[in-house]
Design a protein around this motif. Structure first.
Motif, PDB file in Angstrom:
ATOM      1  N   PHE A  79       0.829  -1.204   0.000  1.00 49.65           N
ATOM      2  CA  PHE A  79       0.000   0.000   0.000  1.00 49.65           C
ATOM      3  C   PHE A  79       0.867   1.260   0.000  1.00 49.65           C
ATOM      4  O   PHE A  79       0.636   2.189  -0.778  1.00 49.65           O
ATOM      5  N   LYS A  80       1.875   1.291   0.859  1.00 55.24           N
ATOM      6  CA  LYS A  80       2.775   2.461   0.949  1.00 55.24           C
ATOM      7  C   LYS A  80       3.568   2.638  -0.346  1.00 55.24           C
ATOM      8  O   LYS A  80       3.799   3.766  -0.795  1.00 55.24           O
ATOM      9  N   ALA A  81       4.005   1.528  -0.952  1.00 56.97           N
ATOM     10  CA  ALA A  81       4.739   1.617  -2.220  1.00 56.97           C
ATOM     11  C   ALA A  81       3.861   2.227  -3.311  1.00 56.97           C
ATOM     12  O   ALA A  81       4.327   3.062  -4.099  1.00 56.97           O
ATOM     13  N   LEU A  82       2.599   1.820  -3.363  1.00 57.79           N
ATOM     14  CA  LEU A  82       1.676   2.386  -4.345  1.00 57.79           C
ATOM     15  C   LEU A  82       1.534   3.893  -4.139  1.00 57.79           C
ATOM     16  O   LEU A  82       1.557   4.666  -5.104  1.00 57.79           O
ATOM     17  N   GLU A  83       1.387   4.317  -2.891  1.00 59.94           N
ATOM     18  CA  GLU A  83       1.281   5.753  -2.592  1.00 59.94           C
ATOM     19  C   GLU A  83       2.523   6.506  -3.048  1.00 59.94           C
ATOM     20  O   GLU A  83       2.422   7.573  -3.649  1.00 59.94           O
ATOM     21  N   ARG A  84       3.696   5.949  -2.751  1.00 59.38           N
ATOM     22  CA  ARG A  84       4.962   6.600  -3.135  1.00 59.38           C
ATOM     23  C   ARG A  84       5.079   6.746  -4.652  1.00 59.38           C
ATOM     24  O   ARG A  84       5.693   7.684  -5.141  1.00 59.38           O
ATOM     25  N   MET A  85       4.499   5.801  -5.388  1.00 57.20           N
ATOM     26  CA  MET A  85       4.592   5.826  -6.854  1.00 57.20           C
ATOM     27  C   MET A  85       3.416   6.554  -7.506  1.00 57.20           C
ATOM     28  O   MET A  85       3.174   6.408  -8.699  1.00 57.20           O
ATOM     29  N   SER A  86       2.668   7.333  -6.726  1.00 56.76           N
ATOM     30  CA  SER A  86       1.564   8.171  -7.213  1.00 56.76           C
ATOM     31  C   SER A  86       0.331   7.409  -7.666  1.00 56.76           C
ATOM     32  O   SER A  86      -0.459   7.896  -8.476  1.00 56.76           O
ATOM     33  N   TYR A  87       0.128   6.197  -7.156  1.00 51.54           N
ATOM     34  CA  TYR A  87      -1.111   5.464  -7.428  1.00 51.54           C
ATOM     35  C   TYR A  87      -2.171   5.920  -6.442  1.00 51.54           C
ATOM     36  O   TYR A  87      -1.890   6.169  -5.276  1.00 51.54           O
ATOM     37  N   ARG A  88      -3.402   6.025  -6.915  1.00 52.84           N
ATOM     38  CA  ARG A  88      -4.558   6.274  -6.055  1.00 52.84           C
ATOM     39  C   ARG A  88      -5.212   4.915  -5.831  1.00 52.84           C
ATOM     40  O   ARG A  88      -5.285   4.107  -6.752  1.00 52.84           O
ATOM     41  N   THR A  89      -5.701   4.663  -4.635  1.00 56.81           N
ATOM     42  CA  THR A  89      -6.159   3.313  -4.305  1.00 56.81           C
ATOM     43  C   THR A  89      -7.603   3.259  -3.810  1.00 56.81           C
ATOM     44  O   THR A  89      -8.152   4.240  -3.329  1.00 56.81           O
ATOM     45  N   SER A  90      -8.146   2.072  -3.925  1.00 50.85           N
ATOM     46  CA  SER A  90      -9.436   1.719  -3.344  1.00 50.85           C
ATOM     47  C   SER A  90      -9.235   0.356  -2.694  1.00 50.85           C
ATOM     48  O   SER A  90      -8.747  -0.573  -3.346  1.00 50.85           O
ATOM     49  N   VAL A  91      -9.592   0.242  -1.411  1.00 47.38           N
ATOM     50  CA  VAL A  91      -9.445  -1.016  -0.681  1.00 47.38           C
ATOM     51  C   VAL A  91     -10.782  -1.350  -0.047  1.00 47.38           C
ATOM     52  O   VAL A  91     -11.311  -0.569   0.747  1.00 47.38           O
ATOM     53  N   LYS A  92     -11.338  -2.504  -0.435  1.00 46.59           N
ATOM     54  CA  LYS A  92     -12.623  -2.938   0.119  1.00 46.59           C
ATOM     55  C   LYS A  92     -12.652  -4.456   0.224  1.00 46.59           C
ATOM     56  O   LYS A  92     -11.925  -5.147  -0.477  1.00 46.59           O
ATOM     57  N   VAL A  93     -13.527  -4.940   1.083  1.00 46.39           N
ATOM     58  CA  VAL A  93     -13.788  -6.373   1.170  1.00 46.39           C
ATOM     59  C   VAL A  93     -15.101  -6.617   0.437  1.00 46.39           C
ATOM     60  O   VAL A  93     -16.112  -5.978   0.725  1.00 46.39           O
ATOM     61  N   TYR A  94     -15.053  -7.512  -0.533  1.00 45.09           N
ATOM     62  CA  TYR A  94     -16.225  -7.841  -1.328  1.00 45.09           C
ATOM     63  C   TYR A  94     -16.597  -9.302  -1.109  1.00 45.09           C
ATOM     64  O   TYR A  94     -15.739 -10.135  -0.837  1.00 45.09           O
ATOM     65  N   ASP A  95     -17.879  -9.590  -1.263  1.00 46.40           N
ATOM     66  CA  ASP A  95     -18.388 -10.962  -1.199  1.00 46.40           C
ATOM     67  C   ASP A  95     -18.689 -11.397  -2.622  1.00 46.40           C
ATOM     68  O   ASP A  95     -19.469 -10.743  -3.329  1.00 46.40           O
ATOM     69  N   SER A  96     -18.099 -12.503  -3.064  1.00 43.11           N
ATOM     70  CA  SER A  96     -18.279 -12.960  -4.439  1.00 43.11           C
ATOM     71  C   SER A  96     -19.750 -13.230  -4.775  1.00 43.11           C
ATOM     72  O   SER A  96     -20.143 -13.140  -5.936  1.00 43.11           O
TER      73      SER A  96
END
Length: 190
Positions: A119-136
């Protein structure tokens, strides 16, 4: 894909119009099955030591092993191997520089140092993120299978996923899933 296994993610990506160009897994039987069903671009190897710098891809997906974070594992605990795999994911993102990235794992993975590193690496590389738990089950799969999904996009926040089989969409706002014991689609319908 990293930790490609037999290619479950790749088959879904192909169904959505993607063309797989690279996969890596350390299980010879899974790699053989992947090569037979999807393509010869799969590599039998160790994600921790592979050089990703020559790969050109618009999307990178990783599904690191979840055994140590699984609710079924009574001997839980993050291992050095888990952290090394996360560091390999970070290195792959940095070397490939895909427009988008996704990660799938058990919901407890979000509490690990491995997840935090990615997650921190993505932030450092200018990625914007979405993190969620989904039920298939909310996407038409005849099984309740809760999974952590991290999606990342360069400089732009990924749009929310549309749950195709959720009867009461308001329940999802709190991460709740209606009628937990009965998927909306049966095995026969699927």
């Amino acid at each position: 894909t990293m930790f490609s296994g037999g290619g479950g993610f790749d088959l879904g990506a192909v169904a959505c119009g993607y063309v797989p160009v690279f996969g890596i897994d350390n299980n010879a039987i899974a790699v053989e099955s992947y090569a037979r069903n999807i393509g010869e671009h799969i590599v039998l190897g160790d994600v921790r030591t592979h050089d990703y710098s020559g790969i050109e891809a618009n999307h990178l997906h990783a599904s690191p092993s979840c055994k140590t974070s699984s609710m079924a594992n009574t001997n839980k605990g993050e291992t050095d191997f888990d952290i090394e795999c996360a560091e390999a994911v970070c290195r792959a993102i940095a070397q490939i520089k895909p427009e988008t990235f996704s990660l799938e794992n058990v919901s407890n993975y979000v509490r690990t140092e491995s997840f935090n590193k990615i997650f921190k690496a993505l932030e450092r590389m200018s990625y914007r993120t979405s993190v969620k738990v989904y039920d298939s089950a909310n996407f038409g799969v005849p099984q309740h299978r809760r999974r952590l999904i991290l999606r990342a996009k360069l400089r732009e926040t990924p749009k929310d996923l549309v749950m195709t089989h959720l009867k009461n969409k308001d329940l999802d706002q709190m991460g709740l899933f209606w009628n937990y014991f009965k998927p909306l689609v049966s095995w026969y319908e699927a």
